[in-house]
Design a protein around this motif. Sequence first.
Motif, mmCIF file in Angstrom:
data_model
loop_
_atom_site.group_PDB
_atom_site.id
_atom_site.type_symbol
_atom_site.label_atom_id
_atom_site.label_comp_id
_atom_site.label_asym_id
_atom_site.label_seq_id
_atom_site.Cartn_x
_atom_site.Cartn_y
_atom_site.Cartn_z
ATOM 1 N N MET A 42 -32.913 -54.853 32.308
ATOM 2 C CA MET A 42 -32.886 -55.819 33.414
ATOM 3 C C MET A 42 -31.657 -55.557 34.302
ATOM 4 O O MET A 42 -30.583 -55.281 33.797
ATOM 5 C CB MET A 42 -32.823 -57.236 32.842
ATOM 6 C CG MET A 42 -33.009 -58.309 33.883
ATOM 7 S SD MET A 42 -32.887 -59.935 33.103
ATOM 8 C CE MET A 42 -33.233 -60.994 34.470
ATOM 9 N N ASN A 43 -31.892 -55.682 35.573
ATOM 10 C CA ASN A 43 -30.824 -55.388 36.542
ATOM 11 C C ASN A 43 -30.664 -56.594 37.472
ATOM 12 O O ASN A 43 -31.619 -56.987 38.144
ATOM 13 C CB ASN A 43 -31.262 -54.164 37.354
ATOM 14 C CG ASN A 43 -30.132 -53.187 37.514
ATOM 15 O OD1 ASN A 43 -28.976 -53.513 37.217
ATOM 16 N ND2 ASN A 43 -30.459 -52.003 38.001
ATOM 17 N N ILE A 44 -29.460 -57.146 37.519
ATOM 18 C CA ILE A 44 -29.259 -58.371 38.321
ATOM 19 C C ILE A 44 -28.336 -58.083 39.501
ATOM 20 O O ILE A 44 -27.307 -57.424 39.355
ATOM 21 C CB ILE A 44 -28.626 -59.490 37.459
ATOM 22 C CG1 ILE A 44 -29.546 -59.836 36.286
ATOM 23 C CG2 ILE A 44 -28.336 -60.741 38.289
ATOM 24 C CD1 ILE A 44 -28.911 -60.727 35.242
ATOM 25 N N LEU A 45 -28.713 -58.635 40.653
ATOM 26 C CA LEU A 45 -27.819 -58.568 41.828
ATOM 27 C C LEU A 45 -27.340 -59.982 42.147
ATOM 28 O O LEU A 45 -28.152 -60.904 42.273
ATOM 29 C CB LEU A 45 -28.562 -57.996 43.042
ATOM 30 C CG LEU A 45 -27.728 -57.981 44.340
ATOM 31 C CD1 LEU A 45 -26.580 -56.970 44.246
ATOM 32 C CD2 LEU A 45 -28.600 -57.637 45.555
ATOM 33 N N LEU A 46 -26.039 -60.140 42.249
ATOM 34 C CA LEU A 46 -25.472 -61.423 42.665
ATOM 35 C C LEU A 46 -24.971 -61.280 44.101
ATOM 36 O O LEU A 46 -24.140 -60.418 44.391
ATOM 37 C CB LEU A 46 -24.301 -61.806 41.747
ATOM 38 C CG LEU A 46 -23.391 -62.933 42.254
ATOM 39 C CD1 LEU A 46 -24.135 -64.271 42.300
ATOM 40 C CD2 LEU A 46 -22.143 -63.062 41.373
ATOM 41 N N ALA A 47 -25.503 -62.112 44.988
ATOM 42 C CA ALA A 47 -24.988 -62.126 46.370
ATOM 43 C C ALA A 47 -23.807 -63.088 46.394
ATOM 44 O O ALA A 47 -23.976 -64.284 46.147
ATOM 45 C CB ALA A 47 -26.083 -62.570 47.325
ATOM 46 N N LEU A 48 -22.633 -62.529 46.686
ATOM 47 C CA LEU A 48 -21.415 -63.354 46.577
ATOM 48 C C LEU A 48 -21.183 -64.217 47.816
ATOM 49 O O LEU A 48 -21.279 -63.759 48.952
ATOM 50 C CB LEU A 48 -20.197 -62.459 46.386
ATOM 51 C CG LEU A 48 -19.984 -61.836 45.000
ATOM 52 C CD1 LEU A 48 -18.893 -60.775 45.073
ATOM 53 C CD2 LEU A 48 -19.623 -62.894 43.957
ATOM 54 N N ASP A 49 -20.905 -65.489 47.563
ATOM 55 C CA ASP A 49 -20.294 -66.350 48.581
ATOM 56 C C ASP A 49 -19.280 -67.205 47.811
ATOM 57 O O ASP A 49 -18.854 -66.804 46.732
ATOM 58 C CB ASP A 49 -21.340 -67.167 49.353
ATOM 59 C CG ASP A 49 -22.020 -68.228 48.522
ATOM 60 O OD1 ASP A 49 -21.882 -68.189 47.277
ATOM 61 O OD2 ASP A 49 -22.680 -69.095 49.093
#
Lengths: 147, 375
Positions: A1-8
């Motif tokens: 599994m590959n997760i992308l976190l969009a940072l704010d």
Amino acid sequence: MNILLALDDSSRAMEQAVRLASQHQAGLTALFVLDAGWSVYIGSDFLLGSTARSKFLEYTRDDEFAQQHATVETFQKMAQAAGVPCVIKTTTAQRVPEAILAELEQGGYDTLVMGHPFRRGLEVMRDATAQVLKSAACDVLFVSREG
Amino acid sequence: MEEKSRVANILAIVPGLAVMVGTLFLLRTYVEPWMKDAVVLGQKGWLVKVLSLNYILLSIIAGIIYRNVFFGGRIPDWAEAGFRTTRLFIKSGVIMLGSLYTLQKLAKVGSIAILLISTFVFGTVFFVIWYGKRIGMDRSMIGVMGASCGVCGVSAAVATAPGVNAKPSEVALAIATILGFGIMTMFISPFIGKALMMSDYQFGAWVGTGILNSGQVLATCLAFNPTFAPGTAVAYGEIWNVVRVISIPFVVFIVTTWACKSEAAESCDATGQKMDMAKVFKDRFPIFVLGFFGMTALSSLGWLGAEGSNTLHLLRDVMSWIFGIGLVGQGAYIDFRELKRAGGKPLRVGLVAGTLKYVVALIVIMLFVSKDASF
């Protein structure tokens, strides 16, 4: 599994991404997008020099970098504390959601995690989550700001 | 290399500019004449006479439709550089408007304009400081809102923000609030002016005092009376507008000094130095105003010809095209989705201060400014 976190600036989104990565032993990438859309937003153009507008653009650029530094540092500390390895990426775009979607397409991610409402740069004026949801080809987890 | 990128920059302008020019051409050649003849509610030309839908307002509406309908909320990359010339067109038009006056005429009306504008600009700034503190707004945002409600929307907001350390995201919200308020006033002011039977002089003075954005002041005056000539709404409104934009550096200095008062002196500006009025004036002075006065000087010397000359006729025709093109672009910078996101305390302060200024200016003008033009 590959997760992308969009940072704010949402620490809850960071926590959820780290928790998810830890639970599933997944790869975690955090993306910080520097908003380059300010000159368009304030209607600045190269033909009509304006010192006030140029100074404001320098000011927003410095603020973007300061936010990048603070956000990335907070996230790194969180991931380290949880023992979750992560990759940090930074990119620049006129529209933040477009950069997130481009990264999703290139990186082959299974899940995107982002705060809702998403507050990065000029996205305070726009609906980044709706735009991402419309085009994302993977699972999307929106994390509310209030618990 | 540098030269190449300049050429590329200029070529990039062409597609968007072509859209703006083409739109104005269609509006002036086909749409406005049709509207003048169209019978609506039993009246010929109702759309133009009652709704003030002349080519000026139509230009802005066309720009708004491009952005919000055809472009889906974002000016496409191929057109963006062209649409970005909007400010250049509007400022060039303002410079050319200087030809409508002579220095003697400016001196005659200028003192009333200076008195009214100073009162309303600084009155609004002090009101925003008082009201913002009352509702617990950040000091930096009070500074930005004070400057933008008091003087000149976007220009004042961006000129003040770095000096008071305002968060850019909040400045964006303040800009949306001010622009949203301006659009509303732009469409309702001609109705009010006609309903109250205001003269061009009264209308120009009111709009120049009560509306916050140069382009919007011009558009509103031209919606009321589309003629470019001495003694028309746009001629009066522009004097008020120019006096207002000249006050930007003074307001920036006062607001920044106020905002820094409670902070450590070192935080007064980004370089850690105390604000210097001379530097603020140099950095924030709207240079295009010098061009405006330059044109007035040429007009005073008679170098542009007498009233009714071919030169002046041509100049005013060019002016009407320049403003029309600029206003198509200005409309395309109005994104209703973004305006809808404006909210919170900046919206509250912006609406209260903007409405108060707009209404009080109307009352003052109706009570104390005679219908008769000063020139």
